[in-house]
Design a protein around this motif. Structure first.
Motif, PDB file in Angstrom:
ATOM      1  N   GLN A 202      -5.888 -11.806  -6.342  1.00  0.00           N
ATOM      2  CA  GLN A 202      -6.528 -10.723  -5.601  1.00  0.00           C
ATOM      3  C   GLN A 202      -7.611 -10.035  -6.413  1.00  0.00           C
ATOM      4  O   GLN A 202      -7.513  -9.916  -7.641  1.00  0.00           O
ATOM      5  N   VAL A 204      -8.699  -6.559  -7.145  1.00  0.00           N
ATOM      6  CA  VAL A 204      -8.111  -5.219  -7.090  1.00  0.00           C
ATOM      7  C   VAL A 204      -9.226  -4.205  -7.315  1.00  0.00           C
ATOM      8  O   VAL A 204      -9.935  -4.261  -8.322  1.00  0.00           O
ATOM      9  N   HIS A 213      -7.847   1.555   3.429  1.00  0.00           N
ATOM     10  CA  HIS A 213      -7.665   0.357   4.259  1.00  0.00           C
ATOM     11  C   HIS A 213      -8.984  -0.087   4.890  1.00  0.00           C
ATOM     12  O   HIS A 213      -9.243  -1.295   5.004  1.00  0.00           O
ATOM     13  N   ARG A 216     -11.057  -1.821   2.199  1.00  0.00           N
ATOM     14  CA  ARG A 216     -10.570  -3.186   2.000  1.00  0.00           C
ATOM     15  C   ARG A 216     -11.201  -4.114   3.034  1.00  0.00           C
ATOM     16  O   ARG A 216     -11.678  -5.218   2.693  1.00  0.00           O
ATOM     17  N   GLN A 227      -8.923 -10.859   3.680  1.00  0.00           N
ATOM     18  CA  GLN A 227      -8.413  -9.536   3.318  1.00  0.00           C
ATOM     19  C   GLN A 227      -7.161  -9.621   2.448  1.00  0.00           C
ATOM     20  O   GLN A 227      -6.885  -8.701   1.671  1.00  0.00           O
ATOM     21  N   GLN A 229      -6.916 -11.346  -0.046  1.00  0.00           N
ATOM     22  CA  GLN A 229      -7.404 -11.478  -1.426  1.00  0.00           C
ATOM     23  C   GLN A 229      -7.933 -10.164  -1.987  1.00  0.00           C
ATOM     24  O   GLN A 229      -8.416 -10.132  -3.118  1.00  0.00           O
ATOM     25  N   ARG A 231      -7.159  -6.003  -2.617  1.00  0.00           N
ATOM     26  CA  ARG A 231      -6.268  -4.841  -2.624  1.00  0.00           C
ATOM     27  C   ARG A 231      -7.084  -3.632  -3.060  1.00  0.00           C
ATOM     28  O   ARG A 231      -7.723  -3.660  -4.113  1.00  0.00           O
ATOM     29  N   ILE A 233      -7.046   0.431  -3.967  1.00  0.00           N
ATOM     30  CA  ILE A 233      -6.182   1.541  -4.379  1.00  0.00           C
ATOM     31  C   ILE A 233      -7.063   2.775  -4.566  1.00  0.00           C
ATOM     32  O   ILE A 233      -8.002   2.755  -5.368  1.00  0.00           O
ATOM     33  N   ASP A 522      -2.764   3.114  -1.199  1.00  0.00           N
ATOM     34  CA  ASP A 522      -2.699   1.781  -1.804  1.00  0.00           C
ATOM     35  C   ASP A 522      -2.469   0.770  -0.689  1.00  0.00           C
ATOM     36  O   ASP A 522      -1.409   0.753  -0.057  1.00  0.00           O
ATOM     37  N   THR A 523      -3.467  -0.068  -0.428  1.00  0.00           N
ATOM     38  CA  THR A 523      -3.337  -1.019   0.690  1.00  0.00           C
ATOM     39  C   THR A 523      -2.243  -2.044   0.444  1.00  0.00           C
ATOM     40  O   THR A 523      -1.765  -2.673   1.390  1.00  0.00           O
ATOM     41  N   GLY A 524      -1.838  -2.218  -0.815  1.00  0.00           N
ATOM     42  CA  GLY A 524      -0.781  -3.178  -1.115  1.00  0.00           C
ATOM     43  C   GLY A 524       0.614  -2.624  -0.908  1.00  0.00           C
ATOM     44  O   GLY A 524       1.582  -3.390  -0.937  1.00  0.00           O
ATOM     45  N   TYR A 528      -0.781   0.272   7.434  1.00  0.00           N
ATOM     46  CA  TYR A 528      -2.212   0.364   7.746  1.00  0.00           C
ATOM     47  C   TYR A 528      -2.561   1.715   8.352  1.00  0.00           C
ATOM     48  O   TYR A 528      -1.848   2.268   9.177  1.00  0.00           O
TER      49      TYR A 528
END
Length: 781
Positions: A202, A204, A213, A216, A227, A229, A231, A233, A522-524, A528
């Motif tokens: 990914q 980052v 989000h 991203r 997407q 791939q 992340r 934050i 944090d999208t990870g 959403y």
């Protein structure tokens, strides 16, 4: 009440923010980190002929030719007639404003990167700059974008019926109003740090954003990556105000270089970069014609609004959100039947236009509030009375206005009544009259507005945006130790959202907010969300947390019933315990049984567990409306043009208040920004498009000495369409000060024949207006 909804508790996040423990983009540490600096355009308009890089820096400087696989930022719109602009993260062929990024330079330190940038030579063939929207609108103006047939991103029209107003009006007021271009100036500028994570596969990206989000999605789209791939934050963010809710070109170029070099790369905006090249906002021009009867009752408005958008459309909100908001919100809280409005979104050689706290409404409120006072003067009545009689009455709620805005609840007239009472209207008029005999010029002004908050899918889709908000999601979890964890894809950047959504969870779960951990940005790790903008955080994120917490309560009761050997409907929650009669069990015991000792539970226990994710939208999609009236008393010195505040009062209604302490802070901060708009802040350019306000010695922000002591009162009219009756309030207080303060100045200077119709009302503009005024003979003599 505890620490639930309505509790006046200190912000959870302040412990780290005020003790230096917060982690902003600048605070992050990575091995082999490279810092970035940009070569920026020295001209406002020109064709880029060449970029010459010293041979020894070929592997440390990157231009558009290197980023050939990166797509240009091209926000699309479904609105008829809209023209899309293309902004490459690094200039490919043509510069369109001073400060546009031409090359990115990287080195172990920012100072070294800046030294490299100074050695890069750019050759630009100058083109005529378009510095103001009126020139850019002309048919023979140079084209900013070569494939366009004019310089208009979009023209819109609301063709209402003005026949009754034109036939029956006994008072017709015609005015032109101008609002200055501004910068947002958050305490922390933009910043982004990217690296490639080989283990996760990914890219980052740590970035200072309100909408992780969405960013991203944008990074993946324009870097042509999946997407999965990417992340994103958002660490601690030092203010945003809308500036950080769009995709920044620097986020793309930094991310590309980090992936290319397989090393972490960071760029942090400095204040000069922000003032010169950061997104601009607020610059409107109004031509307005108002029709009224002999008591000042509004019969109709005919308006033309021109917005100076700058060079590019921003992603995802496009170049046209501002004008769409301006045309739709101009009638504001007023009940009128006739309305016609045309808007122009004009491209000029300035940085692109980003949503800023209040989005268009400070401008439309300014124009309408000054018009209301002009009508009052024309009919010889007190402006507060004319204002009150024209507002939508509480008895008409819910009310759909002339542009289709659905006002869900409230009593707008009451807000004016309370403001007039608190400011001491009758006593002030006596003092004002006496002060004029002493050569002192006191003035009183009001500003009333509505703030459309948490508007949803259909509203944003109607504005033609490429991405629109849907259901907000949140996860609420009882941890194995019995504490509570909340995860939201929304984000906090100074508005206290960590605390207020914890309070919503506390309301349901009965645990103190100190035992509620909130994770955002944090999208990870979060569900959403389209993020924090449009005063939607508390309504949407708070609503999603409420819905998830409500479901978690049901599950806790089911699990507790196994341990208490009773029916789930007989279980109640209090102070982090489950109770049934005299028996009780702690949340820690319930969680331990589920996670660590399931043998203590019955075989038929509900396997849904103690982690709940829920989606939420209000019962209406049109948004819910906060409203307020601001009242200002000022004294104007006719010899210096200085404006001094004697009093400033706000009466506000934002539905149910989640945390009165945070609400007060939001109101004070918003009003301070509004006073900056009213009296101080303006981005200035010379005829060649060179910015003249590139430092904080030139771009003036209000400080403690320039601000009044704000007085604030509230009423609570809960919305019937949201969880807990909550309405958004984050932008509201920045909307009214321009109108309230300028009305006060005009009221003060009325004996001198002065009427100011431009923001900001700087001493220079006030003195110029006094010198140019057609003074009554008895005053002039």
């Amino acid at each position: 009440m505890g620490t639930g909804i309505g509790a006046r508790v200190a912000r959870k996040e302040d412990a780290r923010l005020l003790s230096g423990q917060a982690k902003f983009v600048r605070d992050l540490k990575f091995p082999r980190l490279l810092e970035a600096a940009y070569v920026r355009s020295p001209l406002a308009h020109g064709r880029l002929k060449s970029v010459t890089i010293p041979e020894k820096y070929k592997d440390r400087v990157f231009t558009a030719s290197n980023l050939s696989d990166v797509l240009p930022i091209r926000p699309e719109s479904t609105l008829p007639g809209y023209k899309a602009s293309q902004q490459y993260p690094l200039v490919k062929d043509k510069v369109r404003f001073v400060g546009e990024c031409i090359a990115i330079c990287v080195a172990p330190t920012r100072a070294e990167a800046e030294d490299i940038a100074e050695q890069v030579i750019v050759d630009i063939d100058p083109l005529p700059p378009l510095v103001n929207a009126s020139d850019a609108k002309t048919r023979d103006a140079p084209r900013l974008h070569d494939d366009w047939d004019d310089n208009l991103f979009l023209t819109t029209a609301f063709d209402g019926d003005l026949e009754f107003a034109e036939k029956n009006a006994t008072v017709v007021i015609e005015r032109e109003y101008n609002t200055a271009r501004q910068c947002m100036n958050p305490m922390e500028g933009k910043g982004t740090l990217s690296y490639w994570d080989d283990k996760a596969g990914q890219l980052v990206v740590y970035t200072s954003t309100q909408v992780p989000h969405l960013i991203r999605t944008g990074i993946a789209q324009y870097l042509q990556m999946d997407q999965g791939q990417v992340r994103v934050i958002a660490p601690d963010v030092g203010g945003g105000f809308g500036y950080k809710c769009v995709l920044q070109p620097e986020e793309l170029s930094v991310s590309w270089v980090a992936r290319k070099l397989k090393r972490p790369v960071r760029w942090v905006e400095d204040r000069r970069e922000h003032l010169v090249a950061g997104a601009n906002t607020r610059q409107h021009h109004y031509k307005l014609k108002a029709y009224a009867d002999d008591r000042g009752k509004l019969l109709g408005i005919d308006a033309e609004i021109t917005v100076d958008i700058g060079a590019y459309s921003v992603w995802p909100f496009t170049a046209c959100l501002e004008a769409a908001q301006a045309g739709g919100n101009l009638p504001g809280p007023y009940a009128l039947e006739g309305y016609r409005c045309k808007t122009y979104s004009v491209a000029t050689n300035k940085p692109g236009f980003t949503p800023y706290r209040g989005v268009a409404r400070p401008g439309v409120c300014f124009a309408m509030e000054l018009t209301i006072d002009a009508i009052a003067r024309a009919v010889g009545r007190e402006p507060a009375d004319v204002r009150r009689e024209n507002l939508v009455p509480g008895s008409a709620m819910p009310y759909t206005n002339v542009t289709g805005k659905f006002y869900d609840s409230g009593d707008y007239q009451h807000s004016v009544t309370e403001a007039a009472r608190a400011i001491g209207l009758e006593d002030f008029r006596k003092r004002q009259k006496e002060a004029r005999t002493q050569g002192r010029f006191l003035g009183l002004g009001f500003g009333t507005f509505t703030e459309q908050s948490a508007h949803g899918t259909k509203v944003f889709a109607a504005w033609g945006l490429p991405l629109v908000p849907g259901y907000e999601q949140a996860m609420v979890k009882l941890t194995p130790s019995g504490s509570v964890e909340v995860r939201s894809g929304n984000h906090s950047f100074g508005q206290g959202l960590e605390t207020t959504i914890a309070q919503v969870a506390s309301e349901w779960l009965t645990v103190d907010i100190d035992k509620i951990n909130v994770l955002m940005g944090d999208t990870g790790m979060t569900p959403y969300s389209t993020g924090a903008y449009a005063s939607r955080g508390m309504v949407m994120a708070g609503g999603a947390v409420s819905k998830a917490a409500e479901e978690l309560v049901k599950r806790i009761k089911i699990h507790a019933s196994h341990l208490l050997q009773c029916d789930a409907k007989d279980v109640a929650l209090k102070d982090g315990k489950a109770l049934s009669g005299a028996a009780s069990v702690d949340f820690a015991d319930i969680a331990r049984a589920w996670y660590l000792r399931p043998d203590q539970l019955d075989e038929d226990v509900d396997t849904a567990g103690l982690e709940v994710t829920q989606g939420y939208k209000p019962d209406i999609d049109t948004g819910v409306f906060t409203y307020a009236t601001h009242a200002a008393i000022v004294e104007v010195d006719p010899e210096t043009g200085k404006v001094s505040f004697e009093d400033y009062y706000v009466f506000e209604d934002c539905g149910r208040r989640v945390n009165p302490l945070i609400l007060e802070g939001q109101t004070y901060g918003g009003a301070a920004q509004g006073i900056g708009t009213a009296l101080f802040e303006e981005v200035l350019y010379d005829p060649s498009g060179q910015p003249l306000t590139s430092t904080l010695a030139d771009y003036i922000l209000p400080g403690p000495a320039e601000l009044p002591h704000f007085r604030l009162e509230h009423s609570e009219t809960p919305s019937p369409y949201t969880r807990h009756g909550i309405k958004g309030v984050g932008e509201g207080a920045a909307i009214a000060p321009g109108g309230a303060v300028l009305n006060a100045i005009n009221d003060a200077l009325e004996p001198l024949g002065v009427e100011l119709n431009e923001l900001p009302a700087t001493p220079h503009k006030i003195l110029s207006a006094i010198m140019d005024a057609d003074r009554p003979e008895e005053v002039a003599g």
